[in-house]
Design an enzyme around this catalytic site. Structure first.
Site, PDB file in Angstrom:
ATOM      1  N   TYR A 212      -3.068   1.005   6.312  1.00  0.00           N
ATOM      2  CA  TYR A 212      -1.965   1.432   7.169  1.00  0.00           C
ATOM      3  C   TYR A 212      -2.244   1.037   8.620  1.00  0.00           C
ATOM      4  O   TYR A 212      -1.366   0.559   9.329  1.00  0.00           O
ATOM      5  CB  TYR A 212      -1.750   2.944   7.047  1.00  0.00           C
ATOM      6  CG  TYR A 212      -1.369   3.362   5.646  1.00  0.00           C
ATOM      7  CD1 TYR A 212      -0.084   3.173   5.172  1.00  0.00           C
ATOM      8  CD2 TYR A 212      -2.310   3.943   4.796  1.00  0.00           C
ATOM      9  CE1 TYR A 212       0.260   3.544   3.881  1.00  0.00           C
ATOM     10  CE2 TYR A 212      -1.975   4.318   3.507  1.00  0.00           C
ATOM     11  CZ  TYR A 212      -0.680   4.108   3.050  1.00  0.00           C
ATOM     12  OH  TYR A 212      -0.342   4.466   1.776  1.00  0.00           O
TER      13      TYR A 212
ATOM     14  N   ASN B 226      10.163   3.618   1.351  1.00  0.00           N
ATOM     15  CA  ASN B 226      10.611   2.266   1.010  1.00  0.00           C
ATOM     16  C   ASN B 226      11.702   2.322  -0.058  1.00  0.00           C
ATOM     17  O   ASN B 226      11.456   2.771  -1.170  1.00  0.00           O
ATOM     18  CB  ASN B 226       9.405   1.462   0.496  1.00  0.00           C
ATOM     19  CG  ASN B 226       9.749   0.050   0.089  1.00  0.00           C
ATOM     20  OD1 ASN B 226      10.881  -0.413   0.243  1.00  0.00           O
ATOM     21  ND2 ASN B 226       8.773  -0.653  -0.446  1.00  0.00           N
TER      22      ASN B 226
ATOM     23  N   CYS C  73       4.907  -2.237  -0.975  1.00  0.00           N
ATOM     24  CA  CYS C  73       4.211  -1.186  -0.241  1.00  0.00           C
ATOM     25  C   CYS C  73       3.001  -0.662  -1.011  1.00  0.00           C
ATOM     26  O   CYS C  73       2.112  -0.045  -0.427  1.00  0.00           O
ATOM     27  CB  CYS C  73       5.161  -0.051   0.119  1.00  0.00           C
ATOM     28  SG  CYS C  73       5.971   0.708  -1.293  1.00  0.00           S
ATOM     29  N   HIS C  74       2.930  -0.944  -2.310  1.00  0.00           N
ATOM     30  CA  HIS C  74       1.782  -0.501  -3.118  1.00  0.00           C
ATOM     31  C   HIS C  74       0.490  -1.187  -2.685  1.00  0.00           C
ATOM     32  O   HIS C  74      -0.589  -0.715  -3.002  1.00  0.00           O
ATOM     33  CB  HIS C  74       2.044  -0.747  -4.607  1.00  0.00           C
ATOM     34  CG  HIS C  74       2.316  -2.171  -4.955  1.00  0.00           C
ATOM     35  ND1 HIS C  74       3.597  -2.710  -4.912  1.00  0.00           N
ATOM     36  CD2 HIS C  74       1.488  -3.184  -5.333  1.00  0.00           C
ATOM     37  CE1 HIS C  74       3.531  -3.986  -5.264  1.00  0.00           C
ATOM     38  NE2 HIS C  74       2.265  -4.300  -5.523  1.00  0.00           N
TER      39      HIS C  74
ATOM     40  N   GLU D 109      -2.086  -7.113 -10.144  1.00  0.00           N
ATOM     41  CA  GLU D 109      -2.192  -8.179  -9.152  1.00  0.00           C
ATOM     42  C   GLU D 109      -3.627  -8.692  -9.027  1.00  0.00           C
ATOM     43  O   GLU D 109      -3.839  -9.877  -8.805  1.00  0.00           O
ATOM     44  CB  GLU D 109      -1.663  -7.698  -7.810  1.00  0.00           C
ATOM     45  CG  GLU D 109      -0.163  -7.465  -7.828  1.00  0.00           C
ATOM     46  CD  GLU D 109       0.400  -7.092  -6.473  1.00  0.00           C
ATOM     47  OE1 GLU D 109      -0.350  -7.076  -5.477  1.00  0.00           O
ATOM     48  OE2 GLU D 109       1.610  -6.815  -6.405  1.00  0.00           O
TER      49      GLU D 109
END
Length: 194
Positions: free
Chosen positions: A133, A156, A164-165, A191
């Site tokens: 963040y 979001n 945003c993850h 990912e």
């Protein structure tokens, strides 16, 4: 079929009547069950995605429909076919076959600050990467706004589509996510393998 039967059946068909064709809605939506939870997908009349939102304890379908109706247009209709491409891309992404979305997005449901944060998110952190963040706050030239960045990401309206993850605490710990920490962990693991 005999000629008499065909003639008899024809008498029951209304002549010249066709089913009504509903006009396109200003907002089309569908609720989709995914491997990470139930999600509401919505797009505007021009085809841009306006919502990719988790449904469950933090947001019900009715809450999202009210928000879409109040913010974009009261003409909101469940039209699954209008979201076929979004559904295909989301499914491919969640199965690891796709690493980015080609869907146009419209941040109509976001505040100006959220638009700043979400608009830079994809540039700052790529598929398979993570950021914090604080780092994201620095990258948008708001170095002391890490909490505000966290709040913007927490609201979001386009989860998964706008990733945003990929944002975690400075310690590396997974923190709140609209779909729950299990969904965030699933996405980050997916990912990492990709």
């Amino acid at each position: 079929m005999s000629h008499d039967l065909e003639t008899g059946l024809a008498a029951f068909e209304p002549s010249g009547l066709t089913p009504p064709v509903l006009p396109e809605s200003d907002v089309s939506y569908v609720v989709e069950d995914t491997v990470i939870g139930r999600m509401l997908l919505a797009r505007n009349a021009s085809g841009a995605m306006v919502a990719s939102a988790f449904l469950g304890p933090r947001g019900s379908e009715d809450d999202w429909l009210e928000r879409l109706s109040r913010t974009i247009s009261p003409r909101v209709l469940r039209q699954p076919r209008a979201l076929d491409e979004a559904r295909r891309e989301l499914e491919a992404y969640l199965s690891g076959q796709r690493h980015a979305f080609d869907l146009p997005v419209d941040l109509a449901l976001a505040t100006p600050f959220q638009r700043t944060v979400l608009g830079r998110l994809g540039e700052v952190v790529r598929y398979g990467e993570r950021t914090t963040y604080g780092d994201l706050a620095r990258r948008i030239d708001r170095p002391s706004a890490s909490r505000a960045v966290g709040a913007a990401l927490g609201a979001n309206p386009l989860c998964v589509v706008l990733p945003c993850h990929r944002v975690v605490a400075s310690s590396g710990a997974l923190t709140g996510y609209a779909g729950g920490l299990a969904a965030k962990e699933y996405l980050l693991s997916l990912e990492a393998r990709g």
